[in-house]
Motif scaffolding. Structure first.
Motif, PDB file in Angstrom:
ATOM      1  N   VAL A  98      -1.621  62.421  18.184  1.00 40.41           N
ATOM      2  CA  VAL A  98      -2.758  61.440  18.436  1.00 40.41           C
ATOM      3  C   VAL A  98      -3.289  61.230  17.333  1.00 40.41           C
ATOM      4  O   VAL A  98      -3.607  60.068  16.866  1.00 40.41           O
ATOM      5  N   GLY A  99      -4.060  62.488  16.871  1.00 36.08           N
ATOM      6  CA  GLY A  99      -5.078  62.320  15.748  1.00 36.08           C
ATOM      7  C   GLY A  99      -4.500  61.736  14.593  1.00 36.08           C
ATOM      8  O   GLY A  99      -5.053  60.966  13.771  1.00 36.08           O
ATOM      9  N   ALA A 100      -3.384  62.304  14.155  1.00 37.39           N
ATOM     10  CA  ALA A 100      -2.741  61.885  12.960  1.00 37.39           C
ATOM     11  C   ALA A 100      -2.296  60.446  13.086  1.00 37.39           C
ATOM     12  O   ALA A 100      -2.446  59.673  11.828  1.00 37.39           O
ATOM     13  N   THR A 101      -1.658  60.039  14.286  1.00 40.84           N
ATOM     14  CA  THR A 101      -1.401  58.464  14.187  1.00 40.84           C
ATOM     15  C   THR A 101      -2.399  57.529  14.012  1.00 40.84           C
ATOM     16  O   THR A 101      -2.676  56.593  13.164  1.00 40.84           O
ATOM     17  N   ILE A 102      -3.661  57.985  14.692  1.00 41.58           N
ATOM     18  CA  ILE A 102      -4.859  57.167  14.179  1.00 41.58           C
ATOM     19  C   ILE A 102      -5.226  57.368  12.778  1.00 41.58           C
ATOM     20  O   ILE A 102      -5.713  56.286  12.194  1.00 41.58           O
ATOM     21  N   ASN A 103      -5.123  58.482  12.170  1.00 41.63           N
ATOM     22  CA  ASN A 103      -5.617  58.666  10.924  1.00 41.63           C
ATOM     23  C   ASN A 103      -4.495  57.658   9.854  1.00 41.63           C
ATOM     24  O   ASN A 103      -4.895  57.119   9.045  1.00 41.63           O
ATOM     25  N   TRP A 104      -3.312  57.533  10.265  1.00 43.48           N
ATOM     26  CA  TRP A 104      -2.279  56.842   9.530  1.00 43.48           C
ATOM     27  C   TRP A 104      -2.634  55.342   9.610  1.00 43.48           C
ATOM     28  O   TRP A 104      -2.658  54.583   8.664  1.00 43.48           O
ATOM     29  N   TYR A 105      -2.996  55.056  11.044  1.00 42.52           N
ATOM     30  CA  TYR A 105      -3.235  53.529  11.165  1.00 42.52           C
ATOM     31  C   TYR A 105      -4.682  53.032  10.038  1.00 42.52           C
ATOM     32  O   TYR A 105      -4.516  51.845   9.799  1.00 42.52           O
ATOM     33  N   ALA A 106      -5.474  53.868   9.995  1.00 41.84           N
ATOM     34  CA  ALA A 106      -6.608  53.569   9.305  1.00 41.84           C
ATOM     35  C   ALA A 106      -6.477  53.298   7.957  1.00 41.84           C
ATOM     36  O   ALA A 106      -7.168  52.669   7.412  1.00 41.84           O
ATOM     37  N   VAL A 107      -5.146  53.786   7.489  1.00 36.87           N
ATOM     38  CA  VAL A 107      -5.009  53.573   6.027  1.00 36.87           C
ATOM     39  C   VAL A 107      -3.871  52.590   5.650  1.00 36.87           C
ATOM     40  O   VAL A 107      -3.288  52.519   4.616  1.00 36.87           O
ATOM     41  N   THR A 108      -3.466  52.035   6.643  1.00 31.60           N
ATOM     42  CA  THR A 108      -2.376  50.715   6.647  1.00 31.60           C
ATOM     43  C   THR A 108      -2.975  49.506   6.481  1.00 31.60           C
ATOM     44  O   THR A 108      -4.170  49.276   6.549  1.00 31.60           O
ATOM     45  N   ASP A 109      -2.192  48.588   5.847  1.00 26.64           N
ATOM     46  CA  ASP A 109      -2.527  47.333   5.924  1.00 26.64           C
ATOM     47  C   ASP A 109      -2.768  46.490   7.052  1.00 26.64           C
ATOM     48  O   ASP A 109      -3.286  45.496   7.051  1.00 26.64           O
ATOM     49  N   MET A 110      -2.095  47.026   8.279  1.00 31.07           N
ATOM     50  CA  MET A 110      -2.587  46.493   9.581  1.00 31.07           C
ATOM     51  C   MET A 110      -4.004  46.682   9.870  1.00 31.07           C
ATOM     52  O   MET A 110      -4.688  45.707  10.632  1.00 31.07           O
ATOM     53  N   PHE A 111      -4.541  47.574   9.505  1.00 35.99           N
ATOM     54  CA  PHE A 111      -6.012  48.042   9.690  1.00 35.99           C
ATOM     55  C   PHE A 111      -6.935  47.130   8.639  1.00 35.99           C
ATOM     56  O   PHE A 111      -8.101  46.481   9.152  1.00 35.99           O
ATOM     57  N   ALA A 112      -6.587  46.815   7.580  1.00 30.36           N
ATOM     58  CA  ALA A 112      -7.272  46.347   6.637  1.00 30.36           C
ATOM     59  C   ALA A 112      -7.315  44.593   7.026  1.00 30.36           C
ATOM     60  O   ALA A 112      -6.416  44.086   7.280  1.00 30.36           O
ATOM     61  N   GLY A 113      -8.593  44.521   7.007  1.00 29.60           N
ATOM     62  CA  GLY A 113      -8.981  42.865   7.370  1.00 29.60           C
ATOM     63  C   GLY A 113      -8.719  42.398   8.933  1.00 29.60           C
ATOM     64  O   GLY A 113      -9.085  41.556   9.323  1.00 29.60           O
ATOM     65  N   SER A 114      -8.773  43.625   9.647  1.00 33.01           N
ATOM     66  CA  SER A 114      -8.517  43.500  11.166  1.00 33.01           C
ATOM     67  C   SER A 114      -9.857  43.389  11.638  1.00 33.01           C
ATOM     68  O   SER A 114     -10.905  43.743  11.168  1.00 33.01           O
ATOM     69  N   SER A 115     -10.115  43.142  13.219  1.00 36.05           N
ATOM     70  CA  SER A 115     -11.314  43.257  14.049  1.00 36.05           C
ATOM     71  C   SER A 115     -11.680  44.653  13.911  1.00 36.05           C
ATOM     72  O   SER A 115     -13.054  44.691  13.910  1.00 36.05           O
ATOM     73  N   LEU A 116     -11.029  45.478  13.955  1.00 39.97           N
ATOM     74  CA  LEU A 116     -11.268  46.701  14.009  1.00 39.97           C
ATOM     75  C   LEU A 116     -11.849  47.246  12.717  1.00 39.97           C
ATOM     76  O   LEU A 116     -13.207  48.224  12.721  1.00 39.97           O
ATOM     77  N   LYS A 213       2.030  53.731  -1.871  1.00 37.45           N
ATOM     78  CA  LYS A 213       1.039  53.371  -0.795  1.00 37.45           C
ATOM     79  C   LYS A 213       0.778  54.753  -0.202  1.00 37.45           C
ATOM     80  O   LYS A 213       1.349  55.675   0.342  1.00 37.45           O
ATOM     81  N   VAL A 214      -0.722  54.923   0.039  1.00 35.43           N
ATOM     82  CA  VAL A 214      -1.204  55.892   1.067  1.00 35.43           C
ATOM     83  C   VAL A 214      -0.860  56.091   2.405  1.00 35.43           C
ATOM     84  O   VAL A 214      -0.312  57.313   2.736  1.00 35.43           O
ATOM     85  N   SER A 215      -0.353  55.074   3.186  1.00 32.47           N
ATOM     86  CA  SER A 215       0.306  54.986   4.354  1.00 32.47           C
ATOM     87  C   SER A 215       1.404  55.518   4.356  1.00 32.47           C
ATOM     88  O   SER A 215       1.703  56.365   5.478  1.00 32.47           O
ATOM     89  N   SER A 216       2.149  55.400   3.527  1.00 31.04           N
ATOM     90  CA  SER A 216       3.647  56.061   3.567  1.00 31.04           C
ATOM     91  C   SER A 216       3.526  57.436   3.496  1.00 31.04           C
ATOM     92  O   SER A 216       4.356  58.110   4.134  1.00 31.04           O
ATOM     93  N   ALA A 217       2.640  58.150   2.692  1.00 32.19           N
ATOM     94  CA  ALA A 217       2.605  59.822   2.528  1.00 32.19           C
ATOM     95  C   ALA A 217       2.042  60.086   3.961  1.00 32.19           C
ATOM     96  O   ALA A 217       2.488  61.214   4.572  1.00 32.19           O
ATOM     97  N   VAL A 218       1.190  59.335   4.503  1.00 28.84           N
ATOM     98  CA  VAL A 218       0.633  59.768   5.682  1.00 28.84           C
ATOM     99  C   VAL A 218       1.355  59.557   6.925  1.00 28.84           C
ATOM    100  O   VAL A 218       1.512  60.716   7.656  1.00 28.84           O
ATOM    101  N   ALA A 219       2.432  58.697   6.801  1.00 30.88           N
ATOM    102  CA  ALA A 219       3.527  58.174   7.854  1.00 30.88           C
ATOM    103  C   ALA A 219       4.235  59.799   7.849  1.00 30.88           C
ATOM    104  O   ALA A 219       4.886  60.314   8.899  1.00 30.88           O
ATOM    105  N   PHE A 220       4.671  60.318   6.618  1.00 24.70           N
ATOM    106  CA  PHE A 220       5.519  61.224   6.321  1.00 24.70           C
ATOM    107  C   PHE A 220       4.933  62.635   7.361  1.00 24.70           C
ATOM    108  O   PHE A 220       5.633  63.390   7.691  1.00 24.70           O
TER     109      PHE A 220
END
Length: 567
Positions: A98-116, A213-220
């Motif tokens: 759970v913690g790692a998934t949050i960590n990953w989402y924070a560095v993805t393009d989905m997070f960038a520009g979102s309301s979050l 992409k940072v997110s690709s490494a974190v996804a690993f």
């Protein structure tokens, strides 16, 4: 040997207990990978996400924040004591994912520009109480992605600490009265290889889609933690089977009690060992998070073209195979009874180590160079442990380890920059220093941890270890943050150049002067040296037995008689 009247249970069978150990060790191996998954790509994190050194250090230090300031480390011990190994294994695995998934989402393009992202930009800039104490995990101006990533890392940190305690209990359960020391050493060796795995594969997965992409490494790293959860689930069923055969409830340690603190805290020897622990770990684990970037700033490396062999994924995999063979042959050589076999395995490990270092130089990767860190440690940890068991000198070894720690960080600070102009000489100095640093780190499990039972009553040993872990986590929270702040404070021209646009984030990320950050870590070694010398005085004055062997001469004689009888 089990008689006919005794019932054979799962833990009596070697294949079963070693399989259980492998499941637990693989879980921690995967956890170690995620723990430093951003370390080899710090320059990419800075250039792609816009984090400065302070943001990176604050995020990395957040891993232990809840363990230290919300006392989750103590709660984890209570959960393990009340709920047992199986429940804690599953819970720790889920919490890490759970913690790692949050960590990953924070560095993805989905997070960038979102309301979050907007919410995190506008909030968590002031945390009442924590800001006044100067220990807030966030600060005004901290990038939103770093804030959200830090929250995920905090949750992951709770899970990984819980898993660490659970694994120790699980090993005791399966190996009590058997090869417990060998089992614990094996688990530690495999877990440390996770650091090397991270250093090699994190940059590879960051570029796996073509565009780094940072997110690709974190996804690993997230995928590896999912594998860890599967390992813990399989262990759950093995452990349940064992309990069904013994018809016994899970063995529980004495719970952590506040009343124990008085007896523990009045022991001067305990405090010295606890301080040594936090100084050792603070000088190494936080350094790991910056080590690759430090090498990038102090070595002359020329990246290979992606179409060449030395820049290919095939080379990365081959180098990793060489590393695993080197670690395996070095570790196995310690337990070979046949002298010819022992010498052959040791020789093979040395040859493979040299081959690995050559490959690391050829691929011109700072991450591959630092990945050599645990290899010498894997080979010599059993030797050091055996020496302390039979010869003693634990306090002296801690003093020697402190000297090595000081020498290594000062070499990184002053010698490595001086040979930066030499592409070969700089890499050679880096390799030798990293190997020695890894060897000095081996002195901690070999001499420090076995010393704790000599300082406190056996009935409160669990409480003593819990308190040491808590103190240790303070350093692991503080020093990643301090390294980042020192880097920004001692490189004002780079910070200013990035701010006014005359230097890009990518250029800045490989231009830092690490001298004073490394001097700070060397100072931790000096403090550890002084405490180690003081510990020797206390040991001599109060006869704590720290310099005495763990195995007494009478016990050694009995072991020799058994060995002769077997021959």
């Amino acid at each position: 040997m089990t008689t006919k009247s005794q019932k054979t249970v799962l833990s009596d069978q070697a294949w079963a207990r070693w399989t259980a150990l492998l499941l637990l060790a693989l879980g921690m191996f995967c956890a170690y990978i995620f723990m430093d998954v951003m370390s080899p790509i710090k320059s990419l994190v800075q250039s792609q996400l816009g984090w400065d050194n302070t943001a990176f250090g604050t995020m990395q230090g957040s891993e232990t924040f809840l363990n230290v300031f919300i006392f989750f480390l103590i709660f984890a011990g209570i959960i393990l004591d009340k709920m047992g190994v199986r429940f804690t294994a599953l819970l720790s695995g889920v919490v890490m994912v759970v913690g790692a998934t949050i960590n990953w989402y924070a560095v993805t393009d989905m997070f960038a520009g979102s309301s979050l992202e907007v919410w995190f930009t506008e909030h968590l800039n002031y945390i009442p109480g924590f800001d006044e104490l100067g220990v807030s995990p966030f600060y005004e101006g901290m990038p939103a992605s770093a804030k959200f990533s830090a929250i995920g890392f905090m949750i992951f940190g709770c899970g990984v600490e819980m898993a660490g305690i659970m694994v120790s209990r699980g090993i005791v359960k399966w190996f009590k009265g058997r090869e417990m020391a060998l089992a614990m050493g094996s688990e530690m060796a495999l877990a440390r290889l996770g650091v090397a795995t991270c250093m090699i594969f994190s940059p590879l997965f960051a570029s796996i889609t073509g565009t780094p992409k940072v997110s690709s490494a974190v996804a690993f790293g997230v995928v590896m933690l999912m594998i860890a959860l599967i390992m813990f689930i399989v262990y759950f069923f093995m452990d349940a089977k064992l309990d069904s055969q013994t018809h016994e409830a899970e063995e529980k340690d004495d719970p952590f009690r506040i009343s124990d603190l008085g007896q523990i805290l009045t022991s001067s020897g305990f405090w010295l060992v606890a301080l040594l622990c936090v100084l050792y770990y603070s000088a190494i684990f936080p350094f790991q998070k910056y080590a690759v970037n430090m090498l990038q700033c102090n070595l002359t490396l020329t990246p290979n073209p992606a179409e060449s062999f030395w820049g290919s994924q095939a080379q990365t995999v081959l180098q990793y195979v060489v590393m695993l063979l080197c670690a395996a042959s070095a570790f196995v050589s310690n337990f070979s009874k046949n002298k010819a076999m022992k010498g052959g395995m040791l020789t093979l490990s040395v040859v493979l180590l040299v081959l690995y270092c050559w490959m690391g130089y050829m691929c011109q990767s700072a991450a591959a160079i630092f990945a050599v860190f645990p290899l010498l440690a894997v080979g010599i940890t059993p030797i050091l442990g055996k020496f302390v068991d039979h010869k003693g000198k634990a306090a002296s070894m801690l003093v020697f380890g402190s000297l090595l720690l000081i020498a290594c960080h000062l070499t990184f600070a002053f010698v490595l920059p001086a040979v930066k102009s030499s592409p070969v000489g700089g890499v050679v100095v880096a390799y030798l220093t990293i190997l020695v640093l890894g060897a000095s780190f081996s002195l901690v499990p070999a001499s420090l941890w076995p010393s704790v039972p000599k300082l406190v009553d056996a009935k409160i040993i669990g409480s003593a270890y819990a308190l040491i872990f808590w103190i240790q986590n303070i350093g692991l929270w503080l020093f990643p943050l301090l390294i980042g702040k020192v880097l920004d404070a001692t490189n004002p021209e780079i910070v200013k150049a990035v701010a006014d646009g005359t230097m890009t984030e990518a250029q800045a990320s490989v231009s830092y002067d690490y001298t004073w950050a490394l001097v700070m870590l060397a100072a931790l070694g000096v403090a550890a040296l002084l405490i180690g010398l003081w510990l020797k005085v206390i040991d001599r004055k109060h006869h704590l037995g720290l310099e005495e062997p763990n195995i007494k001469p009478s016990m050694q004689a009995e072991e020799a008689e058994v060995a002769d009888a077997e021959l």
